[in-house]
Design a protein around this motif. Structure first.
Motif, PDB file in Angstrom:
ATOM      1  N   MET A 171       0.838  -1.210   0.000  1.00  0.00           N
ATOM      2  CA  MET A 171       0.000   0.000   0.000  1.00  0.00           C
ATOM      3  C   MET A 171       0.871   1.256   0.000  1.00  0.00           C
ATOM      4  O   MET A 171       0.576   2.232  -0.669  1.00  0.00           O
ATOM      5  N   ILE A 172       1.952   1.247   0.766  1.00  0.00           N
ATOM      6  CA  ILE A 172       2.769   2.454   0.905  1.00  0.00           C
ATOM      7  C   ILE A 172       3.722   2.642  -0.275  1.00  0.00           C
ATOM      8  O   ILE A 172       3.827   3.737  -0.819  1.00  0.00           O
ATOM      9  N   LEU A 173       4.409   1.567  -0.689  1.00  0.00           N
ATOM     10  CA  LEU A 173       5.503   1.758  -1.650  1.00  0.00           C
ATOM     11  C   LEU A 173       5.240   1.263  -3.079  1.00  0.00           C
ATOM     12  O   LEU A 173       6.012   1.569  -3.974  1.00  0.00           O
ATOM     13  N   ASP A 174       4.188   0.499  -3.277  1.00  0.00           N
ATOM     14  CA  ASP A 174       3.834   0.015  -4.614  1.00  0.00           C
ATOM     15  C   ASP A 174       5.029  -0.566  -5.383  1.00  0.00           C
ATOM     16  O   ASP A 174       5.334  -0.124  -6.496  1.00  0.00           O
TER      17      ASP A 174
ATOM     18  N   ASN B  59       0.839  -6.975 -10.396  1.00  0.00           N
ATOM     19  CA  ASN B  59       1.660  -5.761 -10.265  1.00  0.00           C
ATOM     20  C   ASN B  59       2.858  -5.961  -9.350  1.00  0.00           C
ATOM     21  O   ASN B  59       3.889  -5.327  -9.514  1.00  0.00           O
ATOM     22  N   CYS B  60       2.678  -6.788  -8.354  1.00  0.00           N
ATOM     23  CA  CYS B  60       3.777  -6.979  -7.393  1.00  0.00           C
ATOM     24  C   CYS B  60       3.964  -8.457  -7.096  1.00  0.00           C
ATOM     25  O   CYS B  60       3.070  -9.120  -6.572  1.00  0.00           O
ATOM     26  N   ASN B  61       5.135  -8.951  -7.440  1.00  0.00           N
ATOM     27  CA  ASN B  61       5.466 -10.355  -7.265  1.00  0.00           C
ATOM     28  C   ASN B  61       6.070 -10.570  -5.868  1.00  0.00           C
ATOM     29  O   ASN B  61       7.080  -9.967  -5.537  1.00  0.00           O
ATOM     30  N   ILE B  62       5.431 -11.419  -5.064  1.00  0.00           N
ATOM     31  CA  ILE B  62       5.998 -11.737  -3.742  1.00  0.00           C
ATOM     32  C   ILE B  62       6.750 -13.058  -3.882  1.00  0.00           C
ATOM     33  O   ILE B  62       6.163 -14.090  -4.195  1.00  0.00           O
ATOM     34  N   LYS B  63       8.058 -12.992  -3.675  1.00  0.00           N
ATOM     35  CA  LYS B  63       8.899 -14.168  -3.942  1.00  0.00           C
ATOM     36  C   LYS B  63       9.648 -14.646  -2.699  1.00  0.00           C
ATOM     37  O   LYS B  63       9.884 -13.857  -1.784  1.00  0.00           O
ATOM     38  N   LEU B  64      10.052 -15.888  -2.735  1.00  0.00           N
ATOM     39  CA  LEU B  64      10.866 -16.439  -1.662  1.00  0.00           C
ATOM     40  C   LEU B  64      12.348 -16.191  -1.991  1.00  0.00           C
ATOM     41  O   LEU B  64      12.750 -16.314  -3.143  1.00  0.00           O
TER      42      LEU B  64
END
Ligand SMILES: [Zn+2]
Length: 382
Positions: free
Chosen positions: A315-318, A354-359
């Motif tokens: 939310m804050i940094l996109d 839009n935003c990939n959350i990766k290990l």
């Protein structure tokens, strides 16, 4: 102005040549000239300079396609080294890397966390051993970077506050100046972010790294640089509040995200509901891997809260990439889907595309980030 441009071109050529040498085992000057589209005279000047610095060396005659013999050159990967030292609540970890960023030596010492002075003694002893073993001097050793789980003053090499190490306002750099090489002190999450960014720098400009170990940290890379904040205190993700009058945090406050999402809290959550208590995260891992239902339930609830923290970050940094890692790595391997679901559950402003959350690739990215920083600087700036 012309002078500036000239030196800029020279710097770029040198960087390109070293870059190519890092990729190839052996190569002739002519091939360098052809591949990089730089004149043979410029290539020769650069190679002579690099040879005088001990960075490249002749290897042997190569039969070129025209039948003429040409001397091949190669990068002398062991001409420069750098060292990363990680201070964690249970271990001192030291890695030595060479110019090719290959890990040459790794040392791990368990300690009882009896205060920073004891850690300094352990580090000094082991650094001196490595320096002797590899005959490192102020030319060969490009620098030593310390990774600290807490806030630091990077410019001055000071640990501002690392309650996990019981250290406050401690000048770490000063204690190692006697080694006569550049000394840097950085935050663990920053170094992890830096390492993960280096691996993706061709694709990304920005990256966030959520570091989950004994604490919860955040490393921020913006436009390829670590963002530290105006007071060196950015990325204290662990201490944003998620509950009023919530669980007590190690920092002294209540309701911090870290109180719910550190590795310690995961064990505490398990111990609250289990009949037999565990005292180590590896015991938890073992139970989880064996399919212990309670461990699975506790981990899934934990990921629900961690997802809220990650959602706040988005939310804050996109950002377009968030890497999650640290001691949690093994537990997250099969659970990234769940973590992503939790992070995007109540987020109507953006989504997974839009935003990939990766290990993270490694659970000790901070140590590699620390060890590689002086090498990267050397390859970039010179
Ligand atoms: Zn806190």
């Amino acid at each position: 102005m012309i002078e500036v441009n000239h030196s800029k071109i020279k710097e770029t050529n040198r960087k390109k040549i070293i870059g190519l040498l890092l990729e190839r085992n052996e190569i002739t000057k002519l091939d360098i000239s052809r591949i990089l589209d730089i004149s043979i005279t410029t290539v020769s000047t650069n190679i002579t300079e690099l040879k005088s610095e001990g960075i490249v060396e002749d290897v042997r005659s190569l039969e070129s396609t025209g039948g003429r013999k040409a001397i091949a050159i190669k990068l002398n990967e062991n001409c420069r080294y750098s060292i990363g030292v990680a201070l964690t609540p249970n271990h001192i970890k030291i890695s030595l890397v060479n110019l090719k960023k290959e890990i040459i030596d790794n040392i791990r010492i368990r300690h009882k966390n009896n205060g920073i002075e004891e850690l300094i003694t352990i580090i000094k002893e082991n650094l001196e051993l490595i320096i002797k073993k590899y005959e490192l001097n102020d030319k060969k050793l490009l620098g030593i970077v310390f990774s600290v789980p807490g806030t630091v003053d990077f410019e001055n090499g000071i640990i501002k506050y690392a309650y996990l190490l019981k250290a406050k306002a401690f000048n770490l750099k000063e204690r190692f100046l006697y080694l006569n090489v550049p000394i840097y002190v950085d935050n663990e999450a920053n170094l992890s972010a830096y390492y993960e960014f280096l691996n993706r720098k061709d694709m990304l400009k920005n990256l966030l790294y959520v570091s989950i170990t004994d604490g919860l940290g955040l490393g921020i890379v913006i436009d390829g640089k670590i963002y530290r904040g105006d007071n060196n205190s950015s990325g204290e993700l662990g201490h944003i509040k998620i509950s009023i009058n919530g669980k007590k945090c190690k920092c002294g406050a209540k309701g911090c995200l870290e109180a719910y999402t550190s590795m310690n809290s995961l064990m505490e959550n398990y111990n609250e509901v289990a009949e037999t208590h565990i005292s180590d995260i590896y015991e938890f891992e073992e139970k989880y891997i064996k399919g212990n239902e309670l461990a699975i339930k506790v981990l899934e609830e934990y990921l629900g809260i961690l997802g809220i923290g990650i959602s706040n970050l988005i939310m804050i940094l996109d950002p377009s990439c968030i890497v999650v890692g640290g001691d949690i790595n093994n537990l997250l391997k099969d659970k990234m889907v769940l973590l992503r679901e939790s992070a995007y559950k109540d987020n109507s402003f953006t989504n997974e595309n839009n935003c990939n959350i990766k290990l993270a690739d490694f659970k000790e990215s901070y140590l590699l980030g620390a060890a590689m920083m002086p090498i990267e600087e050397f390859l970039q700036i010179k």
